[in-house]
Motif scaffolding. Structure first.
Motif, PDB file in Angstrom:
ATOM      1  N   ASP A 127       1.432   8.937  -8.754  1.00  0.00           N
ATOM      2  CA  ASP A 127       1.220   8.202  -7.507  1.00  0.00           C
ATOM      3  C   ASP A 127       1.618   9.039  -6.303  1.00  0.00           C
ATOM      4  O   ASP A 127       2.513   9.873  -6.385  1.00  0.00           O
ATOM      5  CB  ASP A 127       2.077   6.926  -7.479  1.00  0.00           C
ATOM      6  CG  ASP A 127       1.858   6.051  -8.685  1.00  0.00           C
ATOM      7  OD1 ASP A 127       0.695   5.761  -8.969  1.00  0.00           O
ATOM      8  OD2 ASP A 127       2.855   5.675  -9.331  1.00  0.00           O
ATOM      9  N   ASP A 158       3.316   8.280  -2.928  1.00  0.00           N
ATOM     10  CA  ASP A 158       4.046   7.234  -2.202  1.00  0.00           C
ATOM     11  C   ASP A 158       3.977   7.509  -0.704  1.00  0.00           C
ATOM     12  O   ASP A 158       4.360   8.592  -0.257  1.00  0.00           O
ATOM     13  CB  ASP A 158       5.522   7.202  -2.631  1.00  0.00           C
ATOM     14  CG  ASP A 158       5.696   6.671  -4.040  1.00  0.00           C
ATOM     15  OD1 ASP A 158       4.779   5.997  -4.536  1.00  0.00           O
ATOM     16  OD2 ASP A 158       6.759   6.925  -4.643  1.00  0.00           O
ATOM     17  N   GLY A 184      -1.312  -0.058  -6.298  1.00  0.00           N
ATOM     18  CA  GLY A 184      -1.799   0.841  -5.257  1.00  0.00           C
ATOM     19  C   GLY A 184      -3.301   0.791  -5.101  1.00  0.00           C
ATOM     20  O   GLY A 184      -3.960  -0.185  -5.485  1.00  0.00           O
ATOM     21  N   PRO A 197      -3.956   7.861  -6.770  1.00  0.00           N
ATOM     22  CA  PRO A 197      -3.438   6.507  -6.621  1.00  0.00           C
ATOM     23  C   PRO A 197      -2.368   6.507  -5.519  1.00  0.00           C
ATOM     24  O   PRO A 197      -1.379   7.236  -5.619  1.00  0.00           O
ATOM     25  CB  PRO A 197      -2.804   6.192  -7.986  1.00  0.00           C
ATOM     26  CG  PRO A 197      -3.311   7.250  -8.909  1.00  0.00           C
ATOM     27  CD  PRO A 197      -3.585   8.460  -8.060  1.00  0.00           C
ATOM     28  N   GLN A 209       0.345   4.487  -3.119  1.00  0.00           N
ATOM     29  CA  GLN A 209       1.144   3.279  -2.939  1.00  0.00           C
ATOM     30  C   GLN A 209       1.688   3.270  -1.521  1.00  0.00           C
ATOM     31  O   GLN A 209       2.423   4.196  -1.138  1.00  0.00           O
ATOM     32  CB  GLN A 209       2.305   3.253  -3.923  1.00  0.00           C
ATOM     33  CG  GLN A 209       1.933   2.711  -5.281  1.00  0.00           C
ATOM     34  CD  GLN A 209       3.153   2.235  -6.025  1.00  0.00           C
ATOM     35  OE1 GLN A 209       4.000   3.030  -6.389  1.00  0.00           O
ATOM     36  NE2 GLN A 209       3.235   0.947  -6.236  1.00  0.00           N
TER      37      GLN A 209
END
Lengths: 66, 172
Positions: free
Chosen positions: B39, B41, B74, B81, B83
């Motif tokens: 991910d 972030d 997400g 991906p 989030q």
């Protein structure tokens, strides 16, 4: 009599050097490595390995001997 | 990831987010060795609606209209991906305010400082946070005086002492 264990200090030294070399790469190069990791091991893929599949009622994927 | 950041910059330019910065493992990777992560972030300050609410809905509506697909917690933007994490306490608010302006390739972006990332890891305190924080020391990635100020300012001294005792001392 103790077995003669091999000296792996050279291997450990080489691994430490490799980690330092990786840390010294540019951010873009390091993110490219992360992107390669994601391709090689997609999220959740480790759960799909045949060896990790559990039978109904089985606590562990691979029968344990303990 | 550069294309992903360009889309996020667009969100900022269009006012769907007020300010953003990269956090988590991708940010940490700027300071230490590459870390496996799935991910990206993104810490964000979101505009407050007239009713006083903060919501990710407008971001998701904008992105889905452009063909990006929500997945899990997400949304997939240009194969990453992402989030979006609204700042959730004074520490993350400060971390975002003081994020560093950088370029990724030729795309401008922001990333949390090593010291703020370290303080967030200290506060979050999961095993993976401790492991990653230990790497920050191993790779000499931190200005310890700045970290000490952040730790004191955000009431993390006891967590810091506990971490130092456990992971950074000879007997730990």
């Amino acid at each position: 009599m103790h077995p003669a264990y091999p000296d792996i200090s050279g291997i450990l030294f080489a691994k430490a050097q490799r980690r330092l070399a990786l840390a010294a790469l540019s951010w873009e190069e390091k993110v490219a490595i992360i992107e390669q990791m994601r391709i090689l091991l997609p999220k959740g893929s480790w759960r799909q390995r045949p060896a990790d599949k559990k039978l109904p009622g089985q606590l562990h994927a691979v029968p344990r001997r303990d | 990831m550069e294309k992903t950041l360009a889309v996020i910059n667009q969100l900022e330019q269009e006012g769907l987010i007020e300010r953003y910065a990269i956090g988590g493992a991708v940010a940490a990777t700027r300071y230490i060795e590459p870390i496996q992560t799935y991910d990206l972030d993104i810490f964000v300050v979101l505009p407050v609606s007239p009713s006083g609410l903060i919501s990710l809905t407008p971001i998701y509506a904008y992105l889905t209209q452009r063909g990006y697909t929500p997945q899990g917690e997400g949304i997939i933007i240009e194969d990453w991906p992402v989030q979006f994490l609204p700042v959730y306490d004074e520490l993350t608010e400060e971390a975002l305010a003081e994020a560093i302006e950088v370029e990724f390739g030729s795309t401008p972006t922001r990333v949390l400082s090593a010291e703020h990332l370290a303080a967030i890891m200290l506060k979050t305190g999961r095993p993976k946070d401790h492991a990653r924080l230990t790497q920050f020391f191993e790779f000499d990635a931190l200005n310890q005086a700045i970290l000490a100020e952040i730790v004191a300012r955000h009431g993390l001294s006891s967590k810091w002492e506990s971490f130092r005792e456990r992971f950074l001392t000879e007997n730990g």
